[in-house]
Write a protein that holds these residues in place. Structure first.
Motif, PDB file in Angstrom:
ATOM      1  N   ASP A   1      49.085  27.942  42.692  1.00 37.76           N
ATOM      2  CA  ASP A   1      48.853  29.145  43.376  1.00 37.76           C
ATOM      3  C   ASP A   1      48.229  30.323  42.747  1.00 37.76           C
ATOM      4  N   ARG A   2      48.822  30.392  41.427  1.00 40.71           N
ATOM      5  CA  ARG A   2      48.291  31.377  40.564  1.00 40.71           C
ATOM      6  C   ARG A   2      46.842  31.194  40.227  1.00 40.71           C
ATOM      7  N   LEU A   3      46.374  29.954  40.278  1.00 42.18           N
ATOM      8  CA  LEU A   3      44.841  29.637  39.872  1.00 42.18           C
ATOM      9  C   LEU A   3      44.030  30.119  41.184  1.00 42.18           C
ATOM     10  N   ARG A   4      44.522  29.763  42.411  1.00 38.50           N
ATOM     11  CA  ARG A   4      43.803  30.119  43.706  1.00 38.50           C
ATOM     12  C   ARG A   4      43.943  31.945  43.736  1.00 38.50           C
ATOM     13  N   GLY A   5      44.895  32.361  43.345  1.00 39.08           N
ATOM     14  CA  GLY A   5      45.015  34.068  43.621  1.00 39.08           C
ATOM     15  C   GLY A   5      43.829  34.538  42.367  1.00 39.08           C
ATOM     16  N   THR A   6      44.033  33.716  41.379  1.00 38.36           N
ATOM     17  CA  THR A   6      42.752  34.361  40.288  1.00 38.36           C
ATOM     18  C   THR A   6      41.586  34.349  40.780  1.00 38.36           C
ATOM     19  N   PHE A   7      41.273  33.214  41.163  1.00 38.64           N
ATOM     20  CA  PHE A   7      39.593  32.961  41.901  1.00 38.64           C
ATOM     21  C   PHE A   7      39.441  33.747  42.960  1.00 38.64           C
ATOM     22  N   HIS A   8      40.509  34.349  44.059  1.00 36.96           N
ATOM     23  CA  HIS A   8      40.220  35.001  44.917  1.00 36.96           C
ATOM     24  C   HIS A   8      40.183  36.327  44.517  1.00 36.96           C
ATOM     25  N   ASP A   9      40.911  36.941  43.530  1.00 40.10           N
ATOM     26  CA  ASP A   9      40.775  38.150  42.995  1.00 40.10           C
ATOM     27  C   ASP A   9      39.478  38.467  42.533  1.00 40.10           C
ATOM     28  N   VAL A  10      38.707  37.387  41.528  1.00 39.36           N
ATOM     29  CA  VAL A  10      37.584  37.570  41.113  1.00 39.36           C
ATOM     30  C   VAL A  10      36.600  37.611  42.122  1.00 39.36           C
ATOM     31  N   GLN A  11      36.476  36.840  42.952  1.00 45.67           N
ATOM     32  CA  GLN A  11      35.556  36.541  44.309  1.00 45.67           C
ATOM     33  C   GLN A  11      35.610  38.120  45.026  1.00 45.67           C
ATOM     34  N   GLU A  12      36.681  38.566  45.423  1.00 46.53           N
ATOM     35  CA  GLU A  12      36.937  39.826  45.858  1.00 46.53           C
ATOM     36  C   GLU A  12      36.113  40.837  45.219  1.00 46.53           C
ATOM     37  N   ALA A  13      36.538  41.022  43.835  1.00 42.99           N
ATOM     38  CA  ALA A  13      35.740  42.238  42.820  1.00 42.99           C
ATOM     39  C   ALA A  13      34.403  41.851  43.030  1.00 42.99           C
ATOM     40  N   GLU A  14      33.902  40.590  42.964  1.00 42.51           N
ATOM     41  CA  GLU A  14      32.513  40.168  42.868  1.00 42.51           C
ATOM     42  C   GLU A  14      31.797  40.705  44.191  1.00 42.51           C
ATOM     43  N   SER A  15      32.246  40.527  45.220  1.00 40.45           N
ATOM     44  CA  SER A  15      31.741  40.683  46.643  1.00 40.45           C
ATOM     45  C   SER A  15      31.944  42.143  47.114  1.00 40.45           C
ATOM     46  N   SER A  16      32.847  42.957  46.378  1.00 37.13           N
ATOM     47  CA  SER A  16      33.099  44.229  46.892  1.00 37.13           C
ATOM     48  C   SER A  16      32.385  45.152  46.372  1.00 37.13           C
ATOM     49  N   GLU A  17      31.758  44.942  45.161  1.00 39.47           N
ATOM     50  CA  GLU A  17      30.869  45.997  44.728  1.00 39.47           C
ATOM     51  C   GLU A  17      29.557  45.644  44.307  1.00 39.47           C
ATOM     52  N   LEU A  18      28.403  46.166  44.606  1.00 38.36           N
ATOM     53  CA  LEU A  18      27.135  45.907  44.438  1.00 38.36           C
ATOM     54  C   LEU A  18      26.298  46.801  43.627  1.00 38.36           C
ATOM     55  N   VAL A  19      26.089  46.328  42.207  1.00 37.71           N
ATOM     56  CA  VAL A  19      25.350  47.399  41.428  1.00 37.71           C
ATOM     57  C   VAL A  19      23.859  47.135  41.517  1.00 37.71           C
ATOM     58  N   ILE A  20      22.921  48.207  41.756  1.00 35.37           N
ATOM     59  CA  ILE A  20      21.813  48.143  41.741  1.00 35.37           C
ATOM     60  C   ILE A  20      20.997  48.929  40.601  1.00 35.37           C
ATOM     61  N   SER A  21      20.425  48.323  39.829  1.00 40.07           N
ATOM     62  CA  SER A  21      19.375  48.815  38.673  1.00 40.07           C
ATOM     63  C   SER A  21      18.138  49.075  39.399  1.00 40.07           C
ATOM     64  N   SER A  22      17.676  50.381  39.316  1.00 43.04           N
ATOM     65  CA  SER A  22      16.273  50.625  39.899  1.00 43.04           C
ATOM     66  C   SER A  22      15.402  51.735  39.282  1.00 43.04           C
ATOM     67  N   ASN A  23      14.288  51.154  39.380  1.00 41.09           N
ATOM     68  CA  ASN A  23      13.105  52.009  39.124  1.00 41.09           C
ATOM     69  C   ASN A  23      13.432  53.467  39.552  1.00 41.09           C
TER      70      ASN A  23
END
Length: 309
Positions: free
Chosen positions: A78-100
């Motif tokens: 359960d803790r492992l699933r929660g950790t993966f879920h939290d990381v995936q949520e963070a990964e999918s909730s912010e998009l960082v665009i480096s641009s010219n």
């Protein structure tokens, strides 16, 4: 400690069986056959040296030691699933665009609102890199560059071909008595005379030996800045028409000549690491970006297909 752990497939099978108290349902969850799940439980019992389940007609029950193990294993998963879920949520909730800078200022910043309206769960952070900075390709989830090829291990898409032609404010053109032929441009201050686009354009216009060295150095490194100087009447800038469409439409700038030059090897590119190809946020932004360009009538140089470095 890790060396003494039982095989992970057996532990996963035990977790599923202990929750469902069914080999069949555990197999459905894990995508395994009932026999394969039973085999994994047998391996685990042999490894531990005691029974985990008591087999009864039409049902199974955890033994006391099986229950003790299940409590810890279920909590750990359960803790492992929660950790993966939290990381995936963070990964999918912010998009960082480096641009010219040019692309960020003249095109992207005014349109990002539309992307966020369509994708309200994704927070966008735009990080323009300076005119003289070489892109790091590690400052964002994806990178938009001008004339820089990404490093190995990246996908990239050519977005906009480098096209360029002189632009000037109508007031400055009037002060010069009009601009009727390419040589008339030399009467005005040249914004960024060291830009190699000037020599290419003048050569295409029939003046291959133009000397711009008498103009003071005024490198801006960004079409957005050069366009602002041209609009202010400070000189003639060589710009990409697509990026100054509004200024041309409202009369802040004029394009004296139809001739638009290009360098085939130069373009604005979108790139991202190969392992991010299936990232939801990158896929959504990439497809939205393509659609916006196509709405403007821009044909992607090589379509929507990605190239690899």
């Amino acid at each position: 400690m890790s060396a003494s752990l039982p095989p992970l497939p057996a532990v996963r099978a035990f977790d599923a069986v202990s929750r469902h108290l069914s080999f069949t349902k555990a197999g459905d969850e894990l995508g395994m056959t009932q026999a394969a799940v039973s085999y994994q439980i047998k391996l685990l019992e042999e490894k531990l040296g005691f029974s985990l389940f008591e087999r009864k007609p039409r049902k199974i029950e955890l033994t006391p030691r099986g229950q003790q193990l299940a409590d810890g294993v279920t909590d750990a998963f359960d803790r492992l699933r929660g950790t993966f879920h939290d990381v995936q949520e963070a990964e999918s909730s912010e998009l960082v665009i480096s641009s010219n800078t040019t692309f960020a200022v003249t095109w992207l910043s005014s349109r990002l609102f539309e992307f966020q309206i369509q994708n309200p769960t994704i927070a966008v952070r735009l990080v323009p890199f300076g005119p003289w900075e070489k892109p790091a390709f590690t400052d964002g989830d994806l990178t938009i560059t001008a004339c820089y090829q990404p490093p190995k291990g990246c996908y990239y898409h050519q977005l906009i071909q480098a096209e360029f032609t002189p632009m000037v404010s109508p007031l400055l053109a009037e002060k010069l008595g009009g601009i009727h032929e390419p040589a008339d441009l030399l009467k005005a201050p040249i914004i960024d005379p060291e830009d190699h686009w000037w020599q290419t354009w003048f050569a295409d216009a029939g003046l291959p030996d133009v000397d711009l060295s008498q103009n003071p150095s005024s490198r801006m490194g960004s079409q957005a800045l050069e366009a602002n100087r041209a609009i202010a009447g400070q000189g003639v800038a060589i710009l990409t028409p697509y990026f100054v469409r509004d200024a041309l439409a409202n009369g802040q700038l004029i394009q004296p000549f139809e001739l638009v030059s290009r360098i085939e090897s130069e373009s604005w590119n979108l790139s991202y690491p190969m392992q991010s190809k299936n990232s939801r946020k990158i896929r959504l932004f990439r497809d939205w970006l393509f659609s916006e360009l196509e709405k403007d009538g821009r044909k992607l140089p090589f379509g929507r297909e990605a190239e690899t470095v």
